[in-house]
Design a protein around this motif. Structure first.
Motif, PDB file in Angstrom:
ATOM      1  N   VAL A  60       0.862  -1.180   0.000  1.00 53.84           N
ATOM      2  CA  VAL A  60       0.000   0.000   0.000  1.00 53.84           C
ATOM      3  C   VAL A  60       0.900   1.232   0.000  1.00 53.84           C
ATOM      4  O   VAL A  60       2.066   1.172   0.390  1.00 53.84           O
ATOM      5  CB  VAL A  60      -0.951   0.057   1.221  1.00 53.84           C
ATOM      6  N   ALA A  61       0.342   2.342  -0.443  1.00 57.12           N
ATOM      7  CA  ALA A  61       1.079   3.608  -0.439  1.00 57.12           C
ATOM      8  C   ALA A  61       0.713   4.385   0.816  1.00 57.12           C
ATOM      9  O   ALA A  61      -0.454   4.441   1.202  1.00 57.12           O
ATOM     10  CB  ALA A  61       0.716   4.423  -1.676  1.00 57.12           C
ATOM     11  N   VAL A  72       5.824  25.431   6.961  1.00 61.65           N
ATOM     12  CA  VAL A  72       5.676  24.926   5.602  1.00 61.65           C
ATOM     13  C   VAL A  72       4.667  23.786   5.661  1.00 61.65           C
ATOM     14  O   VAL A  72       4.864  22.803   6.360  1.00 61.65           O
ATOM     15  CB  VAL A  72       7.015  24.428   5.015  1.00 61.65           C
ATOM     16  N   ARG A  73       3.569  23.953   4.948  1.00 62.04           N
ATOM     17  CA  ARG A  73       2.526  22.934   4.906  1.00 62.04           C
ATOM     18  C   ARG A  73       2.807  22.020   3.715  1.00 62.04           C
ATOM     19  O   ARG A  73       3.129  22.492   2.623  1.00 62.04           O
ATOM     20  CB  ARG A  73       1.161  23.610   4.756  1.00 62.04           C
ATOM     21  N   TYR A  74       2.711  20.718   3.931  1.00 63.24           N
ATOM     22  CA  TYR A  74       3.019  19.760   2.865  1.00 63.24           C
ATOM     23  C   TYR A  74       1.959  18.663   2.820  1.00 63.24           C
ATOM     24  O   TYR A  74       1.244  18.418   3.785  1.00 63.24           O
ATOM     25  CB  TYR A  74       4.413  19.154   3.066  1.00 63.24           C
ATOM     26  N   ARG A  75       1.867  18.023   1.653  1.00 65.96           N
ATOM     27  CA  ARG A  75       0.908  16.942   1.462  1.00 65.96           C
ATOM     28  C   ARG A  75       1.357  16.119   0.270  1.00 65.96           C
ATOM     29  O   ARG A  75       1.809  16.665  -0.726  1.00 65.96           O
ATOM     30  CB  ARG A  75      -0.475  17.522   1.205  1.00 65.96           C
ATOM     31  N   GLY A  76       1.242  14.789   0.386  1.00 74.95           N
ATOM     32  CA  GLY A  76       1.544  13.965  -0.763  1.00 74.95           C
ATOM     33  C   GLY A  76       2.042  12.585  -0.426  1.00 74.95           C
ATOM     34  O   GLY A  76       2.007  12.147   0.724  1.00 74.95           O
ATOM     35  N   PHE A  77       2.530  11.905  -1.454  1.00 68.28           N
ATOM     36  CA  PHE A  77       3.023  10.536  -1.350  1.00 68.28           C
ATOM     37  C   PHE A  77       4.270  10.491  -0.479  1.00 68.28           C
ATOM     38  O   PHE A  77       5.146  11.334  -0.579  1.00 68.28           O
ATOM     39  CB  PHE A  77       3.344  10.003  -2.750  1.00 68.28           C
ATOM     40  N   LEU A 112      -2.331   5.045  -7.369  1.00 65.71           N
ATOM     41  CA  LEU A 112      -2.585   6.479  -7.504  1.00 65.71           C
ATOM     42  C   LEU A 112      -1.339   7.205  -7.991  1.00 65.71           C
ATOM     43  O   LEU A 112      -0.205   6.796  -7.696  1.00 65.71           O
ATOM     44  CB  LEU A 112      -2.992   7.084  -6.157  1.00 65.71           C
ATOM     45  N   GLU A 113      -1.565   8.316  -8.711  1.00 62.24           N
ATOM     46  CA  GLU A 113      -0.445   9.134  -9.156  1.00 62.24           C
ATOM     47  C   GLU A 113       0.284   9.693  -7.927  1.00 62.24           C
ATOM     48  O   GLU A 113      -0.336  10.203  -7.006  1.00 62.24           O
ATOM     49  CB  GLU A 113      -0.974  10.286 -10.015  1.00 62.24           C
ATOM     50  N   ARG A 114       1.591   9.575  -7.934  1.00 60.29           N
ATOM     51  CA  ARG A 114       2.393   9.980  -6.770  1.00 60.29           C
ATOM     52  C   ARG A 114       2.777  11.454  -6.896  1.00 60.29           C
ATOM     53  O   ARG A 114       3.711  11.799  -7.610  1.00 60.29           O
ATOM     54  CB  ARG A 114       3.625   9.111  -6.655  1.00 60.29           C
ATOM     55  N   THR A 115       2.049  12.292  -6.205  1.00 58.11           N
ATOM     56  CA  THR A 115       2.309  13.723  -6.245  1.00 58.11           C
ATOM     57  C   THR A 115       2.734  14.205  -4.867  1.00 58.11           C
ATOM     58  O   THR A 115       2.531  13.526  -3.862  1.00 58.11           O
ATOM     59  CB  THR A 115       1.056  14.492  -6.673  1.00 58.11           C
TER      60      THR A 115
END
Length: 136
Positions: A60-61, A72-77, A112-115
């Motif tokens: 799983v991812a 710094v706000r971050y979000r992603g794979f 899912l696309e890894r962004t």
């Protein structure tokens, strides 16, 4: 000790045990601990179910979002892990050990696309002329 005495001893122990459990349940209800324990149990079962549903070829991812100490706000794979709760717990503990601020992790399908994206809220506040206040 004969059989009758043994049965009485077991019954007495069972009554004492049920009284103790009843008391603990009342105490937990009064202080909201039972609700928290139930909520944690449901969340854990939901995680187990989600990992089972989303796994592809045993993986799983893990995705994350959060904010570091510099706003710094971050979000992603984040990474791919084996499709087990133990692996997710290990990833969570590793992230928690090095976290500079609040964060959350969740699982998604590895298809899912890894962004990944981030936004420097501190620098935006400075550029907008209000460096003393950071708006989300």
């Amino acid at each position: 000790m004969n059989e009758k005495e043994a049965v009485k001893e077991v019954q007495k122990w069972a009554e004492d045990e049920s009284r103790a459990l009843w008391f603990l349940n009342r105490l937990e209800e009064r202080h909201g601990l039972l609700a928290q324990a139930t909520e944690a149990r449901v969340a854990r079962q939901s995680l187990i179910r989600r990992i089972a549903e989303l796994q592809v070829d045993g993986q799983v991812a893990v995705w994350e979002s959060g904010r570091d100490c510099d706003s710094v706000r971050y979000r992603g794979f984040k990474c791919l892990i084996p499709a087990t709760v133990v692996a997710f717990d290990a990833a969570y503990e590793h992230e928690n050990k090095w976290a500079d601020g609040p964060f959350s992790l969740w699982v998604e399908s590895p298809l899912l696309e890894r962004t990944r994206c981030s936004r420097d809220l501190g620098m935006e506040a400075f550029e907008n002329g209000h460096s003393h206040v950071i708006f989300d």
